[in-house]
Design a protein around this motif. Structure first.
Motif, PDB file in Angstrom:
ATOM      1  N   ASP A  40      -8.118  -2.902 -17.521  1.00 27.44           N
ATOM      2  CA  ASP A  40      -7.088  -2.816 -16.482  1.00 27.44           C
ATOM      3  C   ASP A  40      -6.885  -4.203 -15.884  1.00 27.44           C
ATOM      4  OD1 ASP A  40      -5.551  -2.195 -14.221  1.00 27.44           O
ATOM      5  OD2 ASP A  40      -6.552  -0.270 -13.941  1.00 27.44           O
ATOM      6  N   SER A  41      -5.707  -4.775 -16.085  1.00 21.98           N
ATOM      7  CA  SER A  41      -5.487  -6.177 -15.723  1.00 21.98           C
ATOM      8  C   SER A  41      -5.286  -6.408 -14.223  1.00 21.98           C
ATOM      9  CB  SER A  41      -4.262  -6.729 -16.470  1.00 21.98           C
ATOM     10  OG  SER A  41      -3.077  -6.106 -16.011  1.00 21.98           O
ATOM     11  N   HIS A  42      -4.743  -5.427 -13.524  1.00 20.03           N
ATOM     12  CA  HIS A  42      -4.446  -5.560 -12.090  1.00 20.03           C
ATOM     13  C   HIS A  42      -4.858  -4.251 -11.423  1.00 20.03           C
ATOM     14  CE1 HIS A  42      -1.814  -8.512 -14.044  1.00 20.03           C
ATOM     15  NE2 HIS A  42      -1.777  -9.165 -12.894  1.00 20.03           N
ATOM     16  N   SER A  43      -6.135  -4.135 -11.099  1.00 20.02           N
ATOM     17  CA  SER A  43      -6.723  -2.840 -10.782  1.00 20.02           C
ATOM     18  C   SER A  43      -6.460  -2.333  -9.377  1.00 20.02           C
ATOM     19  CB  SER A  43      -8.243  -2.902 -11.014  1.00 20.02           C
ATOM     20  OG  SER A  43      -8.530  -3.145 -12.367  1.00 20.02           O
ATOM     21  N   GLY A  44      -6.247  -3.229  -8.413  1.00 21.66           N
ATOM     22  CA  GLY A  44      -6.074  -2.781  -7.042  1.00 21.66           C
ATOM     23  C   GLY A  44      -7.385  -2.312  -6.441  1.00 21.66           C
ATOM     24  N   ALA A  45      -7.301  -1.414  -5.473  1.00 24.66           N
ATOM     25  CA  ALA A  45      -8.474  -1.005  -4.697  1.00 24.66           C
ATOM     26  C   ALA A  45      -9.260   0.132  -5.339  1.00 24.66           C
ATOM     27  CB  ALA A  45      -8.038  -0.594  -3.289  1.00 24.66           C
ATOM     28  N   GLY A  46      -8.665   0.836  -6.281  1.00 24.83           N
ATOM     29  CA  GLY A  46      -9.371   1.941  -6.922  1.00 24.83           C
ATOM     30  C   GLY A  46      -9.011   3.285  -6.340  1.00 24.83           C
ATOM     31  N   MET A  47      -9.018   3.385  -4.993  1.00 20.96           N
ATOM     32  CA  MET A  47      -8.690   4.633  -4.308  1.00 20.96           C
ATOM     33  C   MET A  47      -7.974   4.289  -3.015  1.00 20.96           C
ATOM     34  SD  MET A  47      -8.917   7.960  -4.656  1.00 20.96           S
ATOM     35  CE  MET A  47     -10.286   8.201  -5.807  1.00 20.96           C
ATOM     36  N   TYR A  48      -7.025   5.151  -2.617  1.00 18.65           N
ATOM     37  CA  TYR A  48      -6.211   4.866  -1.432  1.00 18.65           C
ATOM     38  C   TYR A  48      -6.217   6.050  -0.479  1.00 18.65           C
ATOM     39  CZ  TYR A  48      -4.610   1.125  -4.450  1.00 18.65           C
ATOM     40  OH  TYR A  48      -4.575   0.030  -5.288  1.00 18.65           O
ATOM     41  N   GLN A  49      -6.297   5.742   0.819  1.00 21.37           N
ATOM     42  CA  GLN A  49      -6.202   6.749   1.867  1.00 21.37           C
ATOM     43  C   GLN A  49      -4.732   6.880   2.278  1.00 21.37           C
ATOM     44  OE1 GLN A  49      -8.546   8.616   3.365  1.00 21.37           O
ATOM     45  NE2 GLN A  49     -10.449   7.736   2.583  1.00 21.37           N
ATOM     46  N   LEU A  50      -4.167   8.030   2.063  1.00 17.02           N
ATOM     47  CA  LEU A  50      -2.767   8.231   2.400  1.00 17.02           C
ATOM     48  C   LEU A  50      -2.539   8.374   3.904  1.00 17.02           C
ATOM     49  CD1 LEU A  50      -1.637  10.593  -0.490  1.00 17.02           C
ATOM     50  CD2 LEU A  50      -1.412   8.117  -0.323  1.00 17.02           C
ATOM     51  N   SER A  51      -3.611   8.516   4.639  1.00 18.26           N
ATOM     52  CA  SER A  51      -3.495   8.630   6.093  1.00 18.26           C
ATOM     53  C   SER A  51      -3.547   7.272   6.788  1.00 18.26           C
ATOM     54  CB  SER A  51      -4.627   9.516   6.647  1.00 18.26           C
ATOM     55  OG  SER A  51      -5.896   8.958   6.303  1.00 18.26           O
ATOM     56  N   ASP A  52      -3.825   6.194   6.033  1.00 16.41           N
ATOM     57  CA  ASP A  52      -3.957   4.900   6.698  1.00 16.41           C
ATOM     58  C   ASP A  52      -2.583   4.309   7.034  1.00 16.41           C
ATOM     59  OD1 ASP A  52      -2.912   3.544   4.479  1.00 16.41           O
ATOM     60  OD2 ASP A  52      -4.859   2.864   3.759  1.00 16.41           O
ATOM     61  N   SER A  53      -2.601   3.221   7.771  1.00 15.68           N
ATOM     62  CA  SER A  53      -1.353   2.662   8.293  1.00 15.68           C
ATOM     63  C   SER A  53      -0.446   2.138   7.191  1.00 15.68           C
ATOM     64  CB  SER A  53      -1.660   1.532   9.285  1.00 15.68           C
ATOM     65  OG  SER A  53      -2.416   0.498   8.658  1.00 15.68           O
ATOM     66  N   TYR A  54      -1.036   1.661   6.061  1.00 19.37           N
ATOM     67  CA  TYR A  54      -0.225   1.129   4.961  1.00 19.37           C
ATOM     68  C   TYR A  54       0.644   2.224   4.352  1.00 19.37           C
ATOM     69  CZ  TYR A  54      -3.379  -2.908   5.150  1.00 19.37           C
ATOM     70  OH  TYR A  54      -4.095  -3.997   5.558  1.00 19.37           O
ATOM     71  N   ALA A  55       0.004   3.320   3.933  1.00 20.84           N
ATOM     72  CA  ALA A  55       0.746   4.416   3.302  1.00 20.84           C
ATOM     73  C   ALA A  55       1.698   5.083   4.278  1.00 20.84           C
ATOM     74  CB  ALA A  55      -0.227   5.433   2.729  1.00 20.84           C
ATOM     75  N   GLN A  56       1.278   5.213   5.529  1.00 19.14           N
ATOM     76  CA  GLN A  56       2.119   5.874   6.525  1.00 19.14           C
ATOM     77  C   GLN A  56       3.327   5.024   6.900  1.00 19.14           C
ATOM     78  OE1 GLN A  56       1.946   9.016   7.767  1.00 19.14           O
ATOM     79  NE2 GLN A  56       0.336   9.322   6.251  1.00 19.14           N
ATOM     80  N   LYS A  57       3.184   3.710   6.824  1.00 16.88           N
ATOM     81  CA  LYS A  57       4.298   2.826   7.182  1.00 16.88           C
ATOM     82  C   LYS A  57       5.501   3.034   6.272  1.00 16.88           C
ATOM     83  CE  LYS A  57       5.524  -2.000   8.090  1.00 16.88           C
ATOM     84  NZ  LYS A  57       5.021  -3.405   8.188  1.00 16.88           N
ATOM     85  N   THR A  58       5.256   3.175   4.986  1.00 16.22           N
ATOM     86  CA  THR A  58       6.357   3.356   4.028  1.00 16.22           C
ATOM     87  C   THR A  58       6.634   4.825   3.740  1.00 16.22           C
ATOM     88  OG1 THR A  58       4.875   3.237   2.115  1.00 16.22           O
ATOM     89  CG2 THR A  58       5.818   1.156   2.924  1.00 16.22           C
TER      90      THR A  58
END
Length: 287
Positions: A40-58
C-alpha cells in the motif's frame, strides 16, 4: 506537500468504490492457500473515527458508506457488495439500523482479510498519520510500516518472494505530477512483476488529467487493464471532485462481472442531485 488528511474524506463515495473493489480482490487472493504480499503506497491512518471533527466537518461519509448501510431495502443489495458492507458492520458491531462510528482505511480492510501467511507493507509520509498507522498495526505481526516514499517503496518490494501480490497506489493528488507519476510507477512495477494485481485510484477533478492517464497506460506494455469509474455528477470546470475511478491491472477473473452488478446499485443509491450519477466499466487493454 503533506497537508492532505484522509480523515476529512473517510467513508465517502470514492472510498465506497475503492474499498469494495479492494475487498473483492483480497478475498479472491485468499482462495489459494499460498500467502501473498499486500503493498500500500499511501496508507493513511489505518482507521478513522467518523465522530471526530475532521469527518464531521465535511460529512462526506453521510453521502457514502452511511447512505449505503441505510439504503432502502426495496432494491436488493448486489451479492458482490455484501462482503464489504458486512466487513464495515462487523468492525462497528452494528446492525442494519445502527449508525457506524469507525471506518477503515485500506490497511484496515487488509487487516480484516489477510491471513497469517500473508504480509502487508504499508507506506505513509504524513507525520501525524504515520503515528496513527503504527498504533493501528501494533499487534499485526505481518505488517511492516515505513515512513517513506510509497512510489519507491512499491518498486523496492517487487517481485515479492511468494510471486503473489496486490499493490494499491492511492496518492492524495495534491500535485498534478501525481497523475503521471502514479501511472509510470505501475508501468515500472509491471516490468518487474507482470503477474501482480495493481489497483490505482484516481479522482475525477479535471477530465484531461484522467485522459492523459489512460493514454499513458494504453501506450505502454501493460496488459489486462480494467478501468472502472463512478461519477456522482457530470464533469465540470468548477473546482471539486465529481467522480472517482480505478485502473486495475490483472483483475480477478470475475471482478468485471461483479462490478456490472455493483455499479448500477451505486448509481441509484449514491447519486447526487437528479439522476446525474453515471458509471463506466471498460477493458481498457486486453489480456
Amino acid at each position: 506537500m503533506l497537508s492532505y488528511r484522509h480523515a476529512f474524506h473517510a467513508g465517502n463515495f470514492a472510498d465506497v468504490l475503492k474499498h469494495s473493489v479492494l475487498t473483492l480482490v483480497l478475498d479472491y487472493m485468499t482462495r489459494k492457500e499460498k500467502g501473498f504480499s499486500y503493498i500500500d503506497s499511501h496508507s493513511g491512518a489505518g482507521m478513522y473515527q467518523l465522530s471526530d471533527s475532521y469527518a464531521q466537518k465535511t460529512g462526506e461519509y453521510k453521502e457514502g458508506i452511511a447512505r449505503l448501510l441505510s439504503a432502502d431495502a426495496q432494491q436488493a443489495i448486489p451479492e458482490a457488495l455484501l462482503p464489504y458492507l458486512e466487513l464495515i458492520r462487523d468492525m462497528n458491531q452494528a446492525s442494519a439500523d445502527d449508525e457506524i462510528s469507525l471506518y477503515p482505511g485500506s490497511p484496515g480492510i487488509a487487516k480484516a482479510i489477510l491471513r497469517r501467511q500473508d504480509s502487508a507493507h504499508l507506506f505513509e509520509l504524513h507525520p501525524t498519520d504515520i503515528d496513527y498507522l503504527n498504533d493501528f498495526c501494533q499487534r499485526w505481526r505481518k505488517a511492516h510500516v515505513k515512513q517513506s516514499d510509497g512510489y519507491q517503496g512499491v518498486l523496492s518490494l517487487l517481485p515479492p518472494p511468494s510471486r503473489r501480490g496486490v499493490v494499491l497506489i492511492d496518492p492524495p493528488y495534491e500535485l498534478k505530477e501525481d497523475y503521471p507519476k502514479a501511472v509510470k510507477t505501475i508501468i515500472k512495477a509491471y516490468d518487474k512483476f507482470a503477474t501482480g494485481t495493481y489497483i490505482l485510484w484516481y479522482p475525477v477533478v479535471k477530465r484531461t488529467l484522467v485522459d492523459e492517464m489512460e493514454k499513458t497506460f494504453t501506450d505502454s506494455q501493460v496488459k489486462n487493464l480494467l478501468q472502472v469509474e463512478f461519477c456522482q455528477r457530470p464533469d465540470t470546470e468548477e473546482y471539486g471532485m465529481t467522480g472517482t475511478g480505478l485502473f486495475i491491472v490483472n483483475p480477478p477473473w470475475q471482478l468485471k462481472e461483479q462490478l456490472t452488478a455493483i455499479l448500477p446499485y451505486l448509481q441509484t443509491q449514491l447519486k447526487k442531485g437528479q439522476d446525474n450519477a453515471s458509471y463506466k466499466l471498460e477493458q481498457l487493454v486486453a489480456e
